[in-house]
Design an enzyme around this catalytic site. Structure first.
Site, PDB file in Angstrom:
ATOM      1  N   HIS A 120       1.051  -1.080   0.057  1.00 40.63           N
ATOM      2  CA  HIS A 120      -0.100   0.026  -0.027  1.00 40.63           C
ATOM      3  C   HIS A 120       0.786   1.088  -0.113  1.00 40.63           C
ATOM      4  O   HIS A 120       1.939   1.203   0.645  1.00 40.63           O
ATOM      5  CB  HIS A 120      -0.809  -0.062   1.333  1.00 40.63           C
ATOM      6  CG  HIS A 120      -1.838   0.820   1.299  1.00 40.63           C
ATOM      7  ND1 HIS A 120      -1.610   2.290   1.807  1.00 40.63           N
ATOM      8  CD2 HIS A 120      -3.324   0.941   1.317  1.00 40.63           C
ATOM      9  CE1 HIS A 120      -2.637   2.835   1.988  1.00 40.63           C
ATOM     10  NE2 HIS A 120      -3.777   2.075   1.689  1.00 40.63           N
ATOM     11  N   GLN A 200      -4.389  -4.277   7.654  1.00 34.02           N
ATOM     12  CA  GLN A 200      -5.307  -5.399   6.912  1.00 34.02           C
ATOM     13  C   GLN A 200      -5.167  -6.656   7.876  1.00 34.02           C
ATOM     14  O   GLN A 200      -6.242  -7.309   8.120  1.00 34.02           O
ATOM     15  CB  GLN A 200      -5.202  -5.934   5.655  1.00 34.02           C
ATOM     16  CG  GLN A 200      -5.647  -4.557   4.833  1.00 34.02           C
ATOM     17  CD  GLN A 200      -7.053  -4.047   4.676  1.00 34.02           C
ATOM     18  OE1 GLN A 200      -7.805  -4.636   4.913  1.00 34.02           O
ATOM     19  NE2 GLN A 200      -7.149  -2.774   4.221  1.00 34.02           N
TER      20      GLN A 200
HETATM   21  C1  LIG Z   1      -2.250  -2.676   3.489  1.00 37.18           C
HETATM   22  C2  LIG Z   1      -2.403  -1.128   4.134  1.00 37.18           C
HETATM   23  N1  LIG Z   1      -1.618  -0.578   4.723  1.00 37.18           N
HETATM   24  C3  LIG Z   1      -2.053   0.834   5.211  1.00 37.18           C
HETATM   25  C4  LIG Z   1      -3.094   1.267   5.004  1.00 37.18           C
HETATM   26  C5  LIG Z   1      -3.235   2.686   5.529  1.00 37.18           C
HETATM   27  O1  LIG Z   1      -4.163   2.794   6.691  1.00 37.18           O
HETATM   28  P1  LIG Z   1      -4.434   4.275   7.301  1.00 37.18           P
HETATM   29  O2  LIG Z   1      -5.162   4.783   6.221  1.00 37.18           O
HETATM   30  O3  LIG Z   1      -5.649   3.625   8.268  1.00 37.18           O
HETATM   31  O4  LIG Z   1      -3.391   4.948   7.575  1.00 37.18           O
HETATM   32  C6  LIG Z   1      -4.166   0.490   4.605  1.00 37.18           C
HETATM   33  C7  LIG Z   1      -5.515   1.173   4.069  1.00 37.18           C
HETATM   34  O5  LIG Z   1      -6.243   0.823   3.483  1.00 37.18           O
HETATM   35  C8  LIG Z   1      -3.899  -0.548   4.164  1.00 37.18           C
HETATM   36  O6  LIG Z   1      -4.762  -1.546   3.513  1.00 37.18           O
END
Ligand SMILES: Cc1ncc(COP(=O)(O)O)c(C=O)c1O
Length: 401
Positions: A120, A200
């Site tokens: 991500h 996740q």
């Molecule tokens: C695998 C992964 N990492 C990081 C994030 C980022 O999370 P946040 O937006 O809650 O900081 C997400 C959000 O969808 C995610 O799916």
């Protein structure tokens, strides 16, 4: 598809959306919240809000005690050795940024940071930008045919120049568990720091940071059936000592002068300013809620739903499933049809799913796609949600044919 969720009624948001004829299949973006979380939020504000770690008055002491109790609770939930290893952040994104700034002084030009091709943006861009600032090499582990980081390539790419490995636990696009044990062991062999993005993963299996043997683990409360604005960063004590302070302000300081200051160690030294107190307390309620559920029953229900989802998707001609999802979600595209047209027609029929690059643009590009649709499941979803989704999908595909 008579799959009934016994927990659905615990989630007022799901029931409210259902009353509006909306089928919520976007829990990987953010989850609906159980009544217990709503009550904890209301209860905190209704009984008198107060700031933490500052005031000596009764509401201040009460808030501080409750806030620190959630830190203890999280240490237990994550199986951390000590509650001082739990740092509250605003989310996974902020946790990874904290690391990319806090560890900056640990790197020399030419050092290598290793990530995987499925990260991500939250676990890619902070490292990419750090690499640019310090002239480091960002090494990207390729994926094998099923969408897992390729272990043979990892053995070749993780080496003596590797200073840090940062990997997601469960892909938000491909829905597969990363082979963490093997990857982390390779990194440890070379003395590299290890970071696990559990945004996740934490939702679908209770994390055990000591069993993982990682230095850092991050997750977000809002995906864990709680409120936005809170993330958790587990920082192993030995690794936390290598962090420099990165945000400066109230309550993170031991002593301040006009020209100089000394700062607290973790966790408070990394929690500058007023934290999201109500949301932290709500996270405690969410963990209580999750812990009193029969986790085997939750897993069985989610697994059966996921099997149904995959079955249905595989039956649709022209539909391309991305990778081989194991749980929680499935991403797909349909030959000859624009994702945004499909998403539009689905949303007109009250189906809430995600379309786009899922904050993993490089992965989508590698798959030759500019976007994909994603259905993601929460423990409150049931077979009827999937029936509505498939009926809407069939209608949308017929219209676009
Ligand atoms: C695998 C992964 N990492 C990081 C994030 C980022 O999370 P946040 O937006 O809650 O900081 C997400 C959000 O969808 C995610 O799916």
């Amino acid at each position: 598809m008579a799959l009934i969720s016994p927990w659905r009624a615990d989630f007022p948001g799901i029931l409210a959306l259902e009353a509006e004829a909306q089928t919520y299949l976007d829990s990987a973006a953010t989850a609906q919240k159980p009544q217990a979380v709503l009550e904890r939020l209301t209860d905190y504000y209704a009984h008198g809000a107060a700031n933490v770690h500052r005031a000596q008055h009764l509401p201040g002491e009460r808030a501080t005690r409750a806030f620190e109790a959630v830190r203890e609770q999280l240490a237990g939930w994550l199986n951390a050795a000590d509650s001082r290893e739990i740092i509250f952040t605003r989310g996974t994104t902020e946790a990874v940024n904290l690391l990319a700034y806090g560890l900056e002084s640990q790197f020399q030009p030419g050092d290598e940071i290793v990530i995987t091709a499925l990260e991500h943006h939250a676990n890619l861009l902070p490292w990419q930008q750090l690499a640019q600032r310090r002239r480091l090499k960002l090494v990207v582990l390729p994926l094998d045919a099923s969408g897992d980081p390729d272990l043979a390539a990892a053995r070749a790419l993780i080496g003596p120049r590797t200073r840090l490995l940062a990997v997601s636990q469960l892909s938000n696009v491909l829905g597969r568990w990363t082979p963490l044990a093997a990857l982390l062991q390779l990194a440890r062999q070379h003395g590299a720091l290890t970071v696990v993005d559990g945004a996740q993963g934490a939702v679908h299996a209770r994390p055990d940071v000591q069993a993982l043997d990682c230095d850092f683990y991050a997750c977000s409360a809002h995906k864990l059936y709680s409120a936005e604005g809170v993330g958790v960063l587990y920082a192993r004590q030995s690794a936390a000592k290598r962090l420099s302070h990165w945000q400066f302000g109230g309550e993170m300081v031991l002593d301040a002068d006009f020209q100089q200051a000394r700062f607290r160690p973790a966790p408070l030294g990394f929690e500058a300013g007023t934290p999201a107190i109500g949301a932290v307390l709500a996270l405690g309620a969410a963990l209580d809620y999750l812990q009193q559920l029969d986790s085997a029953a939750v897993q069985a229900h989610e697994g059966a739903l996921h099997a149904c989802l995959l079955d249905g998707l595989r039956q649709r001609p022209g539909l391309r499933l991305l990778g081989a999802p194991q749980l929680a979600l499935a991403s797909f595209s349909v030959e000859g049809m624009h994702g945004s047209d499909l998403a539009h027609l689905l949303s007109e029929q009250g189906v809430c799913l995600r379309n786009g690059h899922h904050c993993a643009m490089p992965l989508l590009k590698q798959l030759g796609l500019s976007g994909a649709l994603r259905v993601s499941l929460g423990l409150y979803n049931d077979g009827a949600d999937l029936q509505r989704f498939f009926a809407a999908l069939d209608q949308a595909m017929e219209l676009l044919q």
